[in-house]
Design an enzyme around this catalytic site. Structure first.
Site, mmCIF file in Angstrom:
data_model
loop_
_atom_site.group_PDB
_atom_site.id
_atom_site.type_symbol
_atom_site.label_atom_id
_atom_site.label_comp_id
_atom_site.label_asym_id
_atom_site.label_seq_id
_atom_site.Cartn_x
_atom_site.Cartn_y
_atom_site.Cartn_z
ATOM 1 C CE LYS A 10 29.198 54.707 26.530
ATOM 2 N NZ LYS A 10 27.769 54.783 26.811
ATOM 3 C CG ASP A 63 33.613 48.360 28.713
ATOM 4 O OD1 ASP A 63 33.838 49.549 28.415
ATOM 5 O OD2 ASP A 63 32.482 47.842 28.652
ATOM 6 C CD GLN A 73 29.674 54.708 31.463
ATOM 7 O OE1 GLN A 73 29.807 55.873 31.840
ATOM 8 N NE2 GLN A 73 28.745 54.345 30.600
ATOM 9 C CG HIS A 124 27.306 47.840 28.195
ATOM 10 N ND1 HIS A 124 27.127 47.520 26.875
ATOM 11 C CD2 HIS A 124 26.568 48.953 28.418
ATOM 12 C CE1 HIS A 124 26.320 48.414 26.315
ATOM 13 N NE2 HIS A 124 25.965 49.292 27.226
ATOM 14 C CB CYS A 132 23.213 47.674 27.920
ATOM 15 S SG CYS A 132 22.413 48.561 26.595
#
Ligand SMILES: Cc1ncc(COP(=O)(O)O)c(C=O)c1O
Lengths: 148, 422
Positions: free
Chosen positions: B239, B213, B216, B135, B377
């Site tokens: 999220k 990261d 998600q 991202h 993104c």
């Protein structure tokens, strides 16, 4: 089916997006400008042949959604033979129509098919992008114009 | 799905997913005259009533600044805020709550590492390894750092057809001069689940520090930072059923202690004199100013809510729904699908022949189906895939098979609408 959408995707728009007019690079162009919408990746390049104050010839290339493609295609159809001042005035009328739905002035002609875009605020930029590019080309701005 | 992408066993007591939808007030509405089908969960998830109530309860009963007052409300607010930190530590199996820094979200967490840790530890000529599926928030902070210190960015390639990282060539990229390896756990565009345990182990062998990261993944599968073996993990509350504006940076204590402050201000200091100051302890050193107290409290409620359902169950549900959607979309003519064929998380990116993603999502919206269209993104990845944008459906546990069926029905209509006019 999709009565609500026929306002946005009028037959003329679908037709122009599938078979865009004046869709080629122009070797003899003396003004070129690029427009970009960084959010969705739409990209359009406008080619102009200006003779003094008059748009002698105009064409475009690029990729994007149906709205931006049709807008560029219809724009090239409408601007041939117009003077710089006429183009600018028409741009103001088109911008007004695309953002408010109101048609002022009698120059709009078949560009009126874009009046429905104002109901889809997320899509206003798509329709206006090629207009920004054409104005930038006339002004001879070297940098790509961006909707952001 | 587990951290490593393998599939967990079916839960013993099947969950009534349909009933869970009642926990989400927002889902029960019509959009453009059609029942809302919310398939943009990778952008942000919806919030259960319990989280909304936690925010309200805090503001109606306990609101005060933290760590500053001796009065009762301040004690309650401080206890709730630090309680959220403890809960977050437990949520990712950190060794201690001191390894949890609250941030605005994933983006700020990565920027904190890049700016504070990176400026101190990355030198001219060092390499920073990323993957081609990152991202923008896991690219741009490293570009800024690389420019500042004279480091070089290198990218582990993604195979376009399978949407997987090319691990056979990892040694070529993961060399001794790589000082940091930052990778996404789950791709927000391809739905790929990266083998973070293996990637971090390989990075350790060459002495590279790792950042995962987890934007998600944190709300979608069990996360165990000790099992993953990462130095840093970043994720966002919004999220995973929590509020916007709150997120977490997990950092291994040794790493956080070797990191200078990020921003200056109140709460992050121990003593301040006119010419110099001394820093508060980790993690407070990284939390300058009044923090997002209600956000942390809302995130606490969200973590409790997710764990009551069971993140392994959520992973299983996401996975089954995405597999179902992938299969159904694959049966439609003229649909191009992106990402891995199997083992994907709840994200399905696709394109319809002759329909631009932007037009597709506009028309879907007119039918109440919320999709995302664009570059997500992930501009460098889009370029690599040779497209400008894709349409994306992303799922969470409150999505159902009948919503996937509705998506397919609407896509058929869209294809007819744009195709039938030619
Ligand atoms: C993989 C990934 N990383 C990072 C982010 C950034 O998260 P946030 O905007 O919450 O900081 C996102 C969300 O858009 C994401 O999907």
């Amino acid at each position: 089916m999709f009565d609500d959408l026929n306002d946005l995707y009028q037959q003329v728009i679908l037709d122009h997006s599938k078979s865009p007019r004046n869709f080629q690079k122009m070797e003899k162009a003396n003004r070129v400008a690029e427009g970009k919408n960084p959010l969705c990746g739409d990209q359009v390049t406008l080619y102009l042949l200006m003779e003094g104050e008059v748009v002698k010839d105009i064409s475009f290339q690029g990729s994007g959604c149906a709205i931006s493609k049709a807008s560029a295609s219809l724009l090239t159809d409408s601007l041939k033979g117009k003077t710089r001042e006429q183009v600018k005035r028409l741009f103001e009328e088109v911008r007004e129509m695309i953002t408010t739905g109101k048609i002022n002035g009698d120059e709009i002609g078949k560009l009126a098919v874009f009046a429905g875009v104002h109901k889809f605020p997320a899509r206003v930029k798509c329709a206006i992008l090629p207009w920004h590019a054409v104005v930038a080309a006339m002004e001879g701005k070297p940098e790509p114009v961006s909707t952001e | 799905m587990n951290t490593d992408g393998s599939i967990a066993e079916r839960p013993k007591n099947p969950i009534d997913w349909q009933a869970l939808r009642h926990d989400f007030p927002i889902l029960h509405q019509e959009v453009n005259g059609h029942p809302l089908v919310y398939l943009d969960n990778a952008a942000t998830s919806q919030k259960p009533r319990l989280v909304i109530d936690a925010l309200r309860h805090y503001y109606e009963n306990d609101n005060a600044n933290v760590h500053r007052g001796v009065h009762e409300l301040s004690s309650r607010a401080s206890a709730a805020y630090e309680g959220a930190r403890n809960r977050a530590a437990q949520f990712v199996n950190a060794r201690s709550a001191n390894e949890i820094v609250f941030t605005r979200g994933t983006t700020e967490a990565i920027n904190l590492v890049a700016q504070a840790w990176g400026t101190q530890h990355i030198k001219a000529g060092d390499k920073i390894l990323l993957t081609e599926m990152e991202h923008h928030s896991n690219i741009v902070p490293w570009q800024l750092l690389a420019e500042r210190v004279g480091a070089e960015l290198v990218y582990l390639p993604v195979s376009c057809d399978k949407g997987l990282l090319d691990l056979s060539r990892l040694d070529e990229w993961l060399t001794r001069d790589v000082k940091l390896f930052a990778m996404t756990h789950i791709s927000n565009t391809l739905g790929t689940v990266n083998p973070v345990v293996e990637l971090c182990a390989r990075a350790r062998k060459v002495g590279a520090v790792t950042l995962v990261d987890g934007a998600q993944s944190a709300g979608h599968c069990l996360i165990d930072v000790q099992e993953i073996g990462c130095d840093f993990l970043a994720f966002s509350g919004h999220k995973m059923c929590g509020p916007t504006g709150i997120g977490v940076l997990y950092g291994r204590l040794e790493r956080l202690e070797a990191t200078p402050p990020y921003q200056g201000g109140g709460d992050m200091i121990s003593t301040v004199e006119f010419q110099s100051s001394t820093w508060n302890k980790v993690p407070h050193k990284f939390e300058a100013g009044t923090p997002h107290i209600s956000g942390a409290i809302g995130l606490h409620a969200a973590m409790d809510y997710l764990d009551a359902i069971g993140r392994e169950n959520i992973a299983q549900h996401d996975h089954e729904l995405a597999a179902y959607a992938y299969g159904e979309l694959a049966r439609l003519k003229g649909i191009r699908l992106f990402g891995p064929h199997v083992g994907r998380a709840g994200v399905v990116s696709f394109l319809a022949a002759d329909v631009h993603a932007h037009d597709l999502v506009t028309v879907a919206d007119q039918r109440g189906v919320a999709l995302r269209g664009g570059h997500h993104c992930n501009q460098p990845l889009m370029k690599k895939l040779g497209v400008e944008s894709t349409a994306r459906a992303s799922f969470y546990f409150y999505n159902t098979r009948s919503e996937v069926d509705r998506l397919v029905e609407v896509l058929k209509e869209i294809q007819k609408f744009f195709g039938g006019n030619s």
